[in-house]
Design an enzyme around this catalytic site. Sequence first.
Site, PDB file in Angstrom:
ATOM      1  N   GLY A 110       8.223   4.044  -8.246  1.00  0.00           N
ATOM      2  CA  GLY A 110       8.589   3.461  -9.500  1.00  0.00           C
ATOM      3  C   GLY A 110       9.817   2.571  -9.368  1.00  0.00           C
ATOM      4  N   SER A 159       7.928   2.630  -1.692  1.00  0.00           N
ATOM      5  CA  SER A 159       8.190   2.655  -2.607  1.00  0.00           C
ATOM      6  C   SER A 159       9.521   2.050  -2.885  1.00  0.00           C
ATOM      7  CB  SER A 159       7.025   2.184  -3.694  1.00  0.00           C
ATOM      8  OG  SER A 159       7.213   0.901  -4.569  1.00  0.00           O
ATOM      9  N   TRP A 160       9.781   2.079  -4.435  1.00  0.00           N
ATOM     10  CA  TRP A 160      10.924   2.600  -4.803  1.00  0.00           C
ATOM     11  C   TRP A 160      11.382   3.571  -3.865  1.00  0.00           C
ATOM     12  CZ3 TRP A 160      15.572   1.456  -6.993  1.00  0.00           C
ATOM     13  CH2 TRP A 160      16.493   2.671  -7.688  1.00  0.00           C
ATOM     14  N   ASP A 193      -0.251  -5.077   1.882  1.00  0.00           N
ATOM     15  CA  ASP A 193       1.091  -4.552   1.058  1.00  0.00           C
ATOM     16  C   ASP A 193       1.043  -5.834   0.044  1.00  0.00           C
ATOM     17  OD1 ASP A 193       2.571  -3.451  -1.111  1.00  0.00           O
ATOM     18  OD2 ASP A 193       3.652  -2.330   0.232  1.00  0.00           O
ATOM     19  N   HIS A 195      -0.514  -0.472  -0.480  1.00  0.00           N
ATOM     20  CA  HIS A 195       0.731   0.001  -0.895  1.00  0.00           C
ATOM     21  C   HIS A 195       0.881   1.477  -1.361  1.00  0.00           C
ATOM     22  CE1 HIS A 195       4.736   0.187  -2.465  1.00  0.00           C
ATOM     23  NE2 HIS A 195       4.094   0.269  -3.123  1.00  0.00           N
TER      24      HIS A 195
END
Length: 323
Positions: free
Chosen positions: A42, A115-116, A272, A300
């Site tokens: 996120g 990711s985050w 990605d 991704h």
Amino acid sequence: MYSPIKPYESGFFPGVNSEKHKLYYEVSGNKEGDPVVFLHGGPGGGTDAKDRQFFNPEKYKASNSRVIVLFDQRGAGKSIPSAELENNTTWDLVKDIEALRQKLGVAKWHVFGGSWGSTLSLAYAETHPDRVKSLVLRGIFTLRPSELRFFYQDGASHLFPEQWDEYLAPIPEAERHDMMKAYHSRLNSSDAKISLAAAKAWAKWEMATSRLIVDAAAIAHAEEDGFATAFARIENHYFINEGFMRDGQLLEKQEIDKIRHIPTIVVQGRYDVVCPATTAWALKRAWPEITLHIIPDAGHSSREPGIEKKLVEAADTMASKGL
């Protein structure tokens, strides 16, 4: 991926220095196994039952069985209040991870994030390097302004032009020179219809670009009111504030030196566009000791077959080292 399992413990714990935030957590797998904490993406994405399946839950395979800890970060998933931005920064979340470790009585644990979640994993490890056994990271994101510009202003738009047009649609042409700022005003509008429409458009842009092959189920997820609101509001809040960090902070030599000794495996999709491979390569240049796997046929999402497979292998490798 390992077979589906259910948690044997779940509940809420208070956000550090916050009377408002109550964070959902759960524990599954082997109570006697090697502890790993999963940090979701996120920010604002929340966890999913399938996230448990990256890790070996077996009671009788002590060499790599796991105590699997998942939690929903402030305002995300099952945590309450949903989509809350007050006292919601990178460093608040780092404090929450450490509070959860102490609550569960874990001395050191493996940290797994994509990711985050990779951003937060690096921030946590650089703050508490003595509490981290290993890192498994996917889709490296260090929240530099250049990374945000690529995805939200000029970059990914060249590869997904039809989805980009849908992302542009809620924003008047005069404001499109700064899409994050334009969305910020709408996501925080007092008009619920404006806010929700902006949230869905923001979430749909990321869901539409997260896989090598666009996934209809992911697009549908972006249309869910609760998910879209939390995901979009929290992401935009972090990004408009540049992650509450210095530009490039996580890659600075003095920060990498704190964690250089920690065994680390990075899994990166070649195609990605949400978190392009150039950032994983920047991490590799700053930290040559890491193992970097670039998956040639992936974007991704952690749900793509090549990425799933390599993440499971990486998690098992770290557990089997007996760190």
